[in-house]
Structures are given as C-alpha cells and as structure tokens.
Scaffold this active site. Sequence first.
Site, PDB file in Angstrom:
ATOM      1  N   ASP A 142       0.956  -1.149   0.058  1.00 55.86           N
ATOM      2  CA  ASP A 142      -0.103  -0.031   0.083  1.00 55.86           C
ATOM      3  C   ASP A 142       0.844   1.265  -0.022  1.00 55.86           C
ATOM      4  OD1 ASP A 142       1.065   0.249   2.614  1.00 55.86           O
ATOM      5  OD2 ASP A 142      -0.754  -0.514   3.555  1.00 55.86           O
TER       6      ASP A 142
ATOM      7  N   GLU B 239       3.112   2.229   2.230  1.00 54.80           N
ATOM      8  CA  GLU B 239       4.005   2.422   3.431  1.00 54.80           C
ATOM      9  C   GLU B 239       5.111   1.889   3.760  1.00 54.80           C
ATOM     10  OE1 GLU B 239       1.150   1.932   6.841  1.00 54.80           O
ATOM     11  OE2 GLU B 239      -0.515   3.074   6.065  1.00 54.80           O
TER      12      GLU B 239
ATOM     13  N   ARG C 280      13.811  24.697  -1.317  1.00 58.04           N
ATOM     14  CA  ARG C 280      13.759  25.893  -2.094  1.00 58.04           C
ATOM     15  C   ARG C 280      12.469  26.686  -1.617  1.00 58.04           C
ATOM     16  NH1 ARG C 280      13.755  22.583  -7.543  1.00 58.04           N
ATOM     17  NH2 ARG C 280      13.342  20.992  -6.063  1.00 58.04           N
TER      18      ARG C 280
ATOM     19  N   HIS D  70      18.938  28.422   0.157  1.00 59.84           N
ATOM     20  CA  HIS D  70      19.101  29.739   0.564  1.00 59.84           C
ATOM     21  C   HIS D  70      19.420  29.480   2.242  1.00 59.84           C
ATOM     22  CE1 HIS D  70      18.126  33.654   1.961  1.00 59.84           C
ATOM     23  NE2 HIS D  70      17.773  33.957   0.682  1.00 59.84           N
TER      24      HIS D  70
ATOM     25  N   ASP E 255      21.752  32.212 -12.187  1.00 61.33           N
ATOM     26  CA  ASP E 255      21.027  33.166 -11.456  1.00 61.33           C
ATOM     27  C   ASP E 255      22.112  33.606 -10.267  1.00 61.33           C
ATOM     28  OD1 ASP E 255      20.402  31.996  -8.460  1.00 61.33           O
ATOM     29  OD2 ASP E 255      18.978  30.768  -9.693  1.00 61.33           O
TER      30      ASP E 255
ATOM     31  N   LYS F  66      17.424  35.590 -14.005  1.00 65.02           N
ATOM     32  CA  LYS F  66      16.484  34.526 -14.294  1.00 65.02           C
ATOM     33  C   LYS F  66      15.089  34.978 -14.039  1.00 65.02           C
ATOM     34  CE  LYS F  66      16.127  30.570 -12.023  1.00 65.02           C
ATOM     35  NZ  LYS F  66      16.484  28.922 -11.469  1.00 65.02           N
TER      36      LYS F  66
HETATM   37  C1  R5P Z   1      16.689  27.770  -8.463  1.00 61.78           C
HETATM   38  O1  R5P Z   1      16.515  28.993  -8.219  1.00 61.78           O
HETATM   39  C2  R5P Z   1      17.704  26.733  -8.135  1.00 61.78           C
HETATM   40  O2  R5P Z   1      18.854  27.426  -7.935  1.00 61.78           O
HETATM   41  C3  R5P Z   1      17.537  25.881  -9.461  1.00 61.78           C
HETATM   42  O3  R5P Z   1      18.149  26.456 -10.757  1.00 61.78           O
HETATM   43  C4  R5P Z   1      16.193  25.489  -9.784  1.00 61.78           C
HETATM   44  O4  R5P Z   1      15.839  24.712  -8.790  1.00 61.78           O
HETATM   45  C5  R5P Z   1      16.318  24.276 -10.898  1.00 61.78           C
HETATM   46  O5  R5P Z   1      15.327  23.849 -11.436  1.00 61.78           O
HETATM   47  P1  R5P Z   1      14.912  23.313 -12.727  1.00 61.78           P
HETATM   48  O6  R5P Z   1      15.707  22.388 -13.241  1.00 61.78           O
HETATM   49  O7  R5P Z   1      13.212  23.174 -12.618  1.00 61.78           O
HETATM   50  O8  R5P Z   1      14.844  24.722 -13.369  1.00 61.78           O
END
Ligand code: R5P
Length: 293
Positions: free
Chosen positions: A36, A38, A95, A129, A167, A190
């Site tokens: 199931d 679990e 994230r 972060h 980014d 980005k």
């Molecule tokens: C987001 O700011 C992270 O640094 C990655 O760039 C992001 O999580 C990548 O996710 P994806 O491959 O879905 O674009």
Amino acid sequence: MATSIVIGPSSRELAISVANKLKAEKIYVQHKKFPDGESYTRLESKIKKGSDVIIIETLFPQNDSIVELLCILDVVHEFKPKSVTLVAPYFAYSRQHERYLKWEAVSGKTVAELLDKKINRIFIFDVHHKKNLFSFFRHAKPTELSAAKQIADYFKAVENPFIIAPDQERTGFTDVVAEELGCKYSWLSKHRDRYTGKSISHMRHKIDIRGKNIIIVDDIISTGGTIISAIELLQQHGAADIYAVATHHMNVAGVAEKILAAGAKEVVATNSIPAEISKIDLSGIIADALRKK
Ligand code: R5P
C-alpha cells in the site's frame, strides 16, 4: 566513545564509503515498502548506549526519505546516544524557504522543524538559501558543506573555461569553482513565473563568451528548465562547448537527456542524490567534516 554510522537507505553507497574512510561501525537499515506504499524500517544491529551516532540519509525521494529518517531517528534515540549527527547531502523542500504567494506553506521550515529537536548537528551540501533554511533550526547546529572544489576538479581538463551561474543567488559557490579553475565567472538573470514554474534567462550585462567553453554551475537540476534556458541563451551569444553541473540532480526521468539534446556536451552532478550522472563523489568532504567534530 564509539562512533556508529547509520547507513541511510537513500544514501547507501555514499554512507558506506564515508564509514570506510572513518573506519566507523556501520549500522545497516532494513527497509521495504508495503504494497500500500507505507514504509517499514528496522536497524539491523544495535547501537552501543552513549555512542556518537551519525546518520547519513539524503532527503530524496523527498517524502519517503523524510518518513524513513523520522523512523530511524526514533529507533536511534531508544539507544540513548550521546549525540546524533545528521548528514543530509540534499535537504528536501529547501527551495520553499519563504512564502512567495499568500497562504503558501513554507515547507522547508516544516521539514526542518520535524528534525530539529531530534538531532544535535546537521550537515547539508550547497544549501539553496542558507540564511533562511538555517534560521529554522533552533536546537540543532546546521553546517553547510560545498562541492565547489570537487566540481572544479572534475572540469580541470576543460580548456579556456568560463563559469556561468544561472542566477545571481549562486555567488559564493560558482565563484569558488571559477577561482579553483583560475578563470572568470558571471551570472545570468533569471525570471521564474510563480504560477507556471517556467524560467527564462537573460544576459545580465554584456559578457563576451565567444569561443569560451562554458561550465554552467547550479545548486539543483530538477526539471532542467533553468539549465536549458541558459544553454539556449549562451549558444545565441557564441559559446563554444557548454557543460552543465549541479550539486543536486533530482533524477527526474529524461531530464539529463533533454539537457544534452539542448546542446550540452555533458551534464553531471554529485552523488548527493544517487543517479547515473552523479559522478562527483562527496564522501571525502563528508568524512573530513565529521573528523573535525
Ligand atoms: C533555483 O533557483 C535553483 O537554483 C535551480 O536553478 C532550480 O531549482 C532548478 O530547477 P529546474 O531544473 O526545474 O529549472
């Protein structure tokens, strides 16, 4: 006092390798899934009372590994350990470390709080972060480890390299890779649509990348959208070979292939999450960090 390493099911090979490097006792975990869905979890041997226990368990697949880890922690505490250290190379839900839209759950906080009082220390690699995630731990001491040097080492044979972060938030990680390789780095801007999740990259300023071999360095590859958008932009600006690397590759089916099809010469990640492309080994960094105490 004895140190025991619990070999978390989601980080089995990595944990065995760390335990071998530290010559520590290994505690294997029997685990299975009931029909199931679990999970069943059992330690295969006992832990000496008063031991320093280290659990190595990456939080992937996210939901299953969190439940497994909570079950492991409950059993570990029955042995009255002196200390419990968690090595979670990838920390699930990191994230979502803040609320972007009204009434969203801050799931990174939810997961951190589930673990916080059950552990003394936690080690996580290349945290998405750091400031926000670490603020959710009020009892356990969080430490960030970085794969930057190992990533640089993997690419040391690439000639005329140039490092690109998809980014700006990745500075403190990508710049270390560039420093190790003795080359320049820059980052793209980005934009991610908070409703569709689609990301679009832009050149932040004029960077001359014509003829350069680009290494795109990110913390996470999930759907591959970020990396693919960056590859398309860099190709338009005259990049030569393009490589893609991330600390954490979420092993979503077909994503590595899509990145290669978009024009990357290679896509690679660390073994923070086991996958075919997880060629950069983190066991040495983890063992060194644990030796320091
Ligand atoms: C987001 O700011 C992270 O640094 C990655 O760039 C992001 O999580 C990548 O996710 P994806 O491959 O879905 O674009």
